[in-house]
Design a protein around this motif. Structure first.
Motif, PDB file in Angstrom:
ATOM      1  N   GLY A 130       0.945  -1.129  -0.095  1.00 23.46           N
ATOM      2  CA  GLY A 130      -0.126   0.013   0.003  1.00 23.46           C
ATOM      3  C   GLY A 130       0.837   1.205  -0.300  1.00 23.46           C
ATOM      4  N   ASP A 131       0.565   2.305  -0.935  1.00 17.39           N
ATOM      5  CA  ASP A 131       1.531   3.454  -0.784  1.00 17.39           C
ATOM      6  C   ASP A 131       1.446   3.784   0.507  1.00 17.39           C
ATOM      7  N   VAL A 132       2.589   5.063   0.574  1.00 16.02           N
ATOM      8  CA  VAL A 132       2.777   5.663   1.872  1.00 16.02           C
ATOM      9  C   VAL A 132       1.608   6.237   2.188  1.00 16.02           C
TER      10      VAL A 132
ATOM     11  N   LYS B  93      -1.834   1.231   6.305  1.00 19.12           N
ATOM     12  CA  LYS B  93      -1.531   0.020   6.804  1.00 19.12           C
ATOM     13  C   LYS B  93      -1.311  -0.427   8.184  1.00 19.12           C
ATOM     14  N   THR B  94      -1.076   0.655   8.928  1.00 23.83           N
ATOM     15  CA  THR B  94      -0.768   0.184  10.337  1.00 23.83           C
ATOM     16  C   THR B  94      -2.160  -0.160  11.113  1.00 23.83           C
ATOM     17  N   LEU B  95      -3.237   0.512  10.541  1.00 22.84           N
ATOM     18  CA  LEU B  95      -4.587   0.208  11.087  1.00 22.84           C
ATOM     19  C   LEU B  95      -4.877  -1.213  10.617  1.00 22.84           C
ATOM     20  N   VAL B  96      -4.685  -1.363   9.214  1.00 27.79           N
ATOM     21  CA  VAL B  96      -4.838  -3.013   8.819  1.00 27.79           C
ATOM     22  C   VAL B  96      -4.441  -3.955   9.685  1.00 27.79           C
TER      23      VAL B  96
HETATM   24  P1  ADP Z   1       1.013   3.936   6.007  1.00 26.53           P
HETATM   25  O1  ADP Z   1       0.226   2.810   5.000  1.00 26.53           O
HETATM   26  O2  ADP Z   1       2.054   4.613   5.053  1.00 26.53           O
HETATM   27  O3  ADP Z   1       1.939   3.014   6.868  1.00 26.53           O
HETATM   28  P2  ADP Z   1      -0.145   4.846   8.198  1.00 26.53           P
HETATM   29  O4  ADP Z   1      -0.796   3.620   8.579  1.00 26.53           O
HETATM   30  O5  ADP Z   1       0.872   5.418   9.088  1.00 26.53           O
HETATM   31  O6  ADP Z   1       0.199   4.666   6.580  1.00 26.53           O
HETATM   32  O7  ADP Z   1      -1.415   5.945   7.946  1.00 26.53           O
HETATM   33  C1  ADP Z   1      -1.191   7.168   7.532  1.00 26.53           C
HETATM   34  C2  ADP Z   1      -2.167   8.100   8.255  1.00 26.53           C
HETATM   35  O8  ADP Z   1      -3.561   7.837   7.677  1.00 26.53           O
HETATM   36  C3  ADP Z   1      -2.032   7.931   9.771  1.00 26.53           C
HETATM   37  O9  ADP Z   1      -2.360   9.223  10.194  1.00 26.53           O
HETATM   38  C4  ADP Z   1      -3.717   7.304   9.793  1.00 26.53           C
HETATM   39  O10 ADP Z   1      -4.170   7.413  11.062  1.00 26.53           O
HETATM   40  C5  ADP Z   1      -4.509   7.621   8.996  1.00 26.53           C
HETATM   41  N1  ADP Z   1      -5.501   6.862   8.322  1.00 26.53           N
HETATM   42  C6  ADP Z   1      -5.477   5.638   8.293  1.00 26.53           C
HETATM   43  N2  ADP Z   1      -6.597   4.893   7.789  1.00 26.53           N
HETATM   44  C7  ADP Z   1      -7.306   5.980   7.621  1.00 26.53           C
HETATM   45  C8  ADP Z   1      -8.810   6.151   7.102  1.00 26.53           C
HETATM   46  N3  ADP Z   1      -9.417   5.048   6.892  1.00 26.53           N
HETATM   47  N4  ADP Z   1      -9.229   7.492   7.212  1.00 26.53           N
HETATM   48  C9  ADP Z   1      -8.506   8.628   7.571  1.00 26.53           C
HETATM   49  N5  ADP Z   1      -7.508   8.416   8.103  1.00 26.53           N
HETATM   50  C10 ADP Z   1      -6.704   7.272   7.982  1.00 26.53           C
END
Ligand code: ADP
Ligand code: MG
Length: 716
Positions: free
Chosen positions: A314-316, A320-323
């Motif tokens: 997944g792009d920056v 992804k952290t949430l997933v």
């Molecule tokens: P990466 O994929 O680069 O690891 P992160 O997980 O760090 O990205 O998420 C980047 C930012 O987007 C974080 O501040 C996160 O809280 C926010 N974020 C993640 N999912 C959502 C969403 N569904 N809606 C809004 N913001 C989101």
């Protein structure tokens, strides 16, 4: 047995294995001496290698030049040209090592001097003045006079019989010196193929060849060495590229299917209170469609009874952290522990803080373990892991150390996997009775088709959607002369309450110099942007010092962060709106993309300034301009691969391929890779063990190739 074969071979050997066992020294035009040279210089050991020594290019010899037109093009750098005419005179000059033959050649419109330094006597004997010849070579100017050094000379009949398109072969200097030219190879190969008094059997399964309308192997080999027309050549090249890629895809698929059958995994069907409570109470925003889809894919994997090995690309900033967190909650709901590993301490710490904050309401045990965790704290963590009160362990490499013991580790998430080696991933297996489910997250978007090959035995999910409301980062390229303007812009951002990154390259070889530039950059930023505070982070700092500086920036106390690429992956400070990258030309595109991903995380407009010297080569400028024209990581990865070749793309070097590619090109043959992938799937669906008689040739070829493959390390 029809194939000439001096070594006695079993009758059930396929043609391919016969060729493998056919020593090149028996081939006409090669012999023992040359065979040895071909082996040492080009790794050609058998007839198989020889017929697969593919041309690197072709020369169109359908056109004959007049000498007058060459003279007229004075000063131009010529490619090879073909001439037709007669030698007017020959002269042997000098003696011994200095001996050379000069032949004056004329075609009625002008003349050219031909020079031979080697094989003087033989050449003089072979050629006659007054007879018609076709010459082929690269003209140069010597003392104002047009000259051809060591041209190829043929009779017009021979030249015509060879058709318009000629193959050019890869050679080494040493071979050329020993008079093993492209011609020699070509004649040996074509001669050998002609002597086979039948068609070579195909190695590909007949169903594959038929359903895709591929050229058969025999025709393809003859055509690639001796093309009759451009269309046929195109088909031959396609067929041979397909074959290489098909072997790889079939191998990958067989491995992954076998692993899925062999490796039992924990079954985690429950969606329980942790997941549900988090979803309903803690989620600060709604999930994107792509995030939901990937979570479903993960859920299906962990219900299947097989070990999950999934790569999430997944792009920056795609979330992804949430997933990862939600996947871990699923593991928790089923009574397991989970761990998340990050490549750097900064990143691990940040994940820890983010996740601890997100799950605060639902009361689960989260701990952080890094190289700098103190012994006392460490004992508490060890205890918590063993008794199960720590549910999620977040950390660096420390997590996979031998002594870390879990009560019941069910899932391991690896963030930014290219920093984790295969061996390290394998260590996870020892941490529970059954291998934990593995989720690999990467923001280095490698082109899809490349992923299909290098991560061929992982399942891939793609988060191809950014959270709503993101504005693309505006990217500009600026030079030294613009520095004052850039500084003024930084100042404006700071005064408006935003934060700014200033990034310097840090490359190992001249670490000292780099360190100097980053510390000087820090000092000047402190001065320039007063009263805003500036923080400094680089790889040579102690972890505690780094953390303290990082904290200054993430808490908003420091407006500016001067840093090296340690901040590259994952750092998340949404209030940072601007990133300045010094010496941008020294970074790879993927790295620039990663860096740029640190800004544009909030609702404000954001900017990325690529600073560079004045003089940029055309290539470098082109590279940097890709950054200013798109923010799509896949487009950038694709472009990066086109410019640098797949070997340099981060994350691919260590994965390695089971066989060297002789003709296919991972960067350019994306379509054929896809075709090969689908065809391999079809084949294995119909004949999973490749046991049908019609697929036996293919299976034995695959086995043979794998047995020769060296150092093929599995992806865990
Ligand atoms: P990466 O994929 O680069 O690891 P992160 O997980 O760090 O990205 O998420 C980047 C930012 O987007 C974080 O501040 C996160 O809280 C926010 N974020 C993640 N999912 C959502 C969403 N569904 N809606 C809004 N913001 C989101
Ligand atoms: Mg991340």
């Amino acid at each position: 047995m029809i194939l000439p074969c001096p070594t006695r071979l079993r009758n059930d050997f396929s043609d391919m294995l016969r060729l493998r066992n056919y020593d090149t020294k028996y081939i006409k035009g090669i012999g023992p001496e040359r065979a040895k040279l071909l082996a040492s210089e080009l790794g050609i050991h058998s007839a198989y290698d020889l017929v697969r020594h593919f041309p690197t290019g072709y020369i169109d010899r359908s056109k004959t030049y007049s000498l007058r037109s060459l003279h007229a093009a004075l000063g131009e750098d010529f490619a090879n040209v073909q001439l037709r005419g007669r030698f007017v005179s020959f002269n042997v000059l000098g003696e011994g090592a200095k001996m050379r033959l000069i032949g004056l050649f004329s075609d009625g419109t002008g003349s050219v001097e031909c020079v031979w330094f080697r094989g003087v006597r033989e050449t003089r004997k072979r050629l006659r003045a007054g007879e018609e010849y076709v010459l082929f070579g690269r003209p140069s100017r010597f003392n104002g006079q047009l000259q051809l050094t060591h041209p190829e000379v043929e009779t017009p009949q021979k030249a015509e019989s060879n058709g318009g398109i000629r193959a050019v072969y890869p050679l080494t200097e040493n071979l050329r010196r020993r008079n093993i030219t492209g011609r020699v190879l070509h004649e040996a190969i074509v001669g050998f193929l002609n002597k086979l008094n039948r068609h070579l059997e195909d190695v590909l399964p007949p169903s594959t060849v038929q359903s895709l309308g591929l050229m058969d192997l025999d025709t393809a080999l003859r055509t690639i060495h001796l093309p009759t027309n451009p269309q046929a050549l195109q088909k031959a090249r396609e067929r041979l590229k397909f074959e290489e890629l098909f072997f790889i895809q079939a191998d990958m698929l067989m491995r992954s299917r076998k692993r899925k059958l062999d490796t039992a995994g924990y079954v985690m069907p429950r969606i329980g209170t942790r997941f549900n409570d988090f979803y309903s109470q803690c989620l600060p925003f709604s999930l994107t469609g792509a995030q939901k889809r990937v979570i479903k894919e993960i859920h299906a994997d962990i219900c299947s009874g097989r070990q999950m090995n999934r790569l999430v690309q997944g792009d920056v900033g795609s979330g992804k952290t949430l997933v990862a967190l939600m996947a871990m909650l699923l593991a928790l709901d089923n009574g397991y522990q989970a761990c998340l590993m990050a490549p750097t301490e900064i990143l691990a710490t940040q994940h820890f803080e983010t996740i601890r904050g997100l799950v605060a309401k639902i009361g689960i045990g989260v701990a952080l373990l890094t190289g700098s965790t103190r012994a006392k704290e460490r004992r508490v963590i060890d205890e918590g892991l063993r008794d199960g009160s720590i549910h999620i362990l977040i950390g660096t490499h420390a997590v996979i150390e031998e002594r870390v013991e879990f009560k019941k580790l069910g899932m391991a998430v690896i963030d930014e996997q290219h920093r984790f080696g295969v061996a390290q991933r394998a260590r996870l297996w020892k941490k529970s009775e059954c291998p934990p489910h593995i989720l690999v997250m990467t923001a280095t978007p490698i082109p899809r088709t490349l992923a299909m090959t290098v991560y061929g035995d992982l399942d891939v999910s793609v988060i191809d959607e950014l959270p709503p409301g993101r504005k693309p980062v505006q990217t500009v390229l600026r030079y030294e002369k613009n520095r004052a303007q850039v500084q003024a812009a930084i100042r404006r951002q700071l005064d408006a309450g935003h934060q700014v990154y200033i990034v310097y390259p840090l490359v190992e070889e001249n670490e000292k110099l780099d360190l100097k530039s980053v510390t000087e950059g820090f000092e000047s930023a402190c001065e320039l942007y007063k009263p805003h505070m500036t923080a400094l982070v680089h790889g040579r700092m102690k972890p505690a010092e780094k953390d303290a500086q990082m904290a200054l920036f993430s808490s908003g106390k420091a407006g500016v962060l001067v840093a090296t690429t340690v901040i590259e992956v994952g750092v998340n400070v949404p209030n940072a709106t601007t990133m300045v990258i010094e010496n941008a030309e020294r970074f790879g595109l993927s790295q620039l993309h990663q860096l740029r991903g640190r800004v544009g995380r909030g609702a404000e407009n954001s900017y990325c300034v690529l600073m560079s010297k004045y003089e940029l080569s055309a290539d470098t400028r082109k590279r940097l301009e890709i950054m200013t024209s798109t923010t799509d990581g896949f487009v950038i990865a694709e472009a990066d691969m086109q410019l640098r070749g797949p070997g340099d793309i981060e994350g691919t070097a260590q994965s390695g391929l089971p066989f060297d590619l002789k003709i296919a090109n991972l960067a350019q043959d994306g379509q054929i890779i896809q075709m090969a992938r689908r065809a391999a799937e079809t084949l294995l669906d119909s004949d999973p063990g490749l046991a049908l008689p019609e697929n036996r040739n293919f299976m034995s070829a695959l086995k043979d190739m794998l047995s020769r493959a060296q150092d093929w390390s599995r992806i865990s």
